[in-house]
Design an enzyme around this catalytic site. Structure first.
Site, PDB file in Angstrom:
ATOM      1  CB  ALA A  66      -0.894  -0.021   1.228  1.00  0.00           C
ATOM      2  N   GLY A 104       0.801  -4.990   0.947  1.00  0.00           N
ATOM      3  CA  GLY A 104      -0.381  -5.057   0.087  1.00  0.00           C
ATOM      4  C   GLY A 104      -0.096  -5.727  -1.248  1.00  0.00           C
ATOM      5  CD  GLU A 121      -2.053  -7.504   2.923  1.00  0.00           C
ATOM      6  OE1 GLU A 121      -1.830  -6.350   2.529  1.00  0.00           O
ATOM      7  OE2 GLU A 121      -2.519  -7.752   4.046  1.00  0.00           O
ATOM      8  CD  GLU A 152       1.862  -5.517   5.780  1.00  0.00           C
ATOM      9  OE1 GLU A 152       2.673  -6.412   6.091  1.00  0.00           O
ATOM     10  OE2 GLU A 152       1.076  -5.616   4.817  1.00  0.00           O
TER      11      GLU A 152
END
Ligand code: CAA
Length: 308
Positions: free
Chosen positions: A114, A157, A160, A180
């Protein structure tokens, strides 16, 4: 010059640049369109939306390839990028001429997570009220298969996002990780849940608690990716497109049904899952494609599926 057609869209990043705005205003229907919440510019030649952060192509008539295209930020998954990604994939999913989709990034990065710069000043109230990242889940509602072709970094992300795809093919350069923890947050795009299903609790804990990147080979040994392809630039995309083409030659109804029954294994217990699979299996006897598939086998010929 691309003549412009405006189409209702959901959010931002749409009327990009004054040149487009001016052209749009010259369209007779501008005043009507202006009242819609937002617009996406489209080229009249291709009728394909013009995207800023992704590239959409058709390497085969039945395969849509979406390439993440924020190279300077290692394909960090900003909100506008994800909005475009959802739109392109949902459009491909609705298109009867498409049998399967492939998602890829660059040689250096599938996606490095992200967008940290977008997130760094975010407040809880904003994230909670505006359902930050909730639209990432749209991908798991696609009915057609989506294959991830991963080279380079697939972190946070990005990892993911690959896990949201139905099949992951990895280049030998791929590196998967959930770093993260180094930013003092948890995974937020489903990594803690999907990884447990894919590789078990201990390995997930190791990835999530240490932030260590795992190699393509390790990810393959752990069952996180289906396989590591041969070396070479874009080899993984070639393999993924070949696989997508092969899938798109099957009955689209059976392909969607297979995806549905496999995904049900994440949500149902064994007894419910077996019952669900059997009901779907029974239902397929109502399709022309089942009749054609089995007749073709008996007659020793290639089936001609009509997706009906
Ligand atoms: N968000 C925003 N920008 C990013 C980014 C990210 N996730 N990852 C990389 N970038 C940017 C860098 O800031 C840099 O930009 P500038 O040139 O403007 O400084 C550019 O991409 C190139 O990055 P590096 O110079 O760092 O490249 P490198 O080769 O030295 O390192 C890397 C590569 C190891 C991937 C490193 O960039 C990195 O650690 N990135 C962050 C990875 C990460 O923490 N991901 C998780 C994000 S949080 C998340 O994803 C939450 C969730 O679950 C949804």
């Amino acid at each position: 010059m691309a003549a412009l057609i405006a189409r209702s869209s959901t959010l931002n990043g749409v009327l990009r640049g004054s040149r487009h705005s001016v052209l749009l205003q010259n369209q007779p229907q501008f005043s009507q369109l202006h009242r819609a919440p937002a617009f996406r510019l489209m080229s009249s030649e291709t009728q394909q939306p013009k995207y800023e952060y992704i590239v959409v192509s058709r390497p085969e008539p039945s395969v849509v390839l979406v390439t993440l295209n924020r190279p300077k930020a290692l394909n960090a998954l900003s909100s506008p990028l994800f909005e475009e990604l959802n739109e392109a994939l949902e459009q491909a999913d609705r298109d009867d001429s498409v049998g399967a989709m492939v998602l890829t990034g660059s040689e250096k990065a599938f996606a490095a997570g992200a967008d940290i710069k977008e997130m760094k000043d975010k407040q809880f109230a904003d994230a909670y009220k505006n359902k930050f990242l909730e639209d990432w889940g749209n991908l798991s509602r696609l009915r057609k298969p989506l294959i991830a072709a991963v080279s380079g970094f697939a972190l946070g992300g990005g990892c993911e996002l690959a896990l949201m795809c139905d099949i992951i093919l990895a280049s030998p350069t791929a590196k998967f990780g959930q770093p993260e923890i180094n930013l003092a947050v948890t995974p937020g795009g489903g990594g803690s849940q999907r990884l447990v299903h894919a590789i078990g609790k201990s390995r997930t804990m190791e990835m999530v608690l240490t932030g260590r990147m795992v190699s393509a080979q390790e990810a393959s040994d752990w069952g996180m990716v289906s396989r590591v392809v041969g070396e070479g630039e874009a080899e993984v995309v070639k393999e993924a497109v070949k696989m997508a083409k092969g899938i798109s030659e099957k009955s689209q109804i059976a392909v969607q049904a297979c995806k549905e029954v496999v995904n049900a294994a994440h949500e149902l217990n064994l007894a419910e899952g077996l019952r669900f699979e059997r009901r779907i299996f029974h239902g397929l006897f109502a399709t022309n494609d089942q009749k054609e598939g089995m007749a073709a086998f008996a007659e020793k010929r290639k089936p001609n599926f009509t997706h009906s």
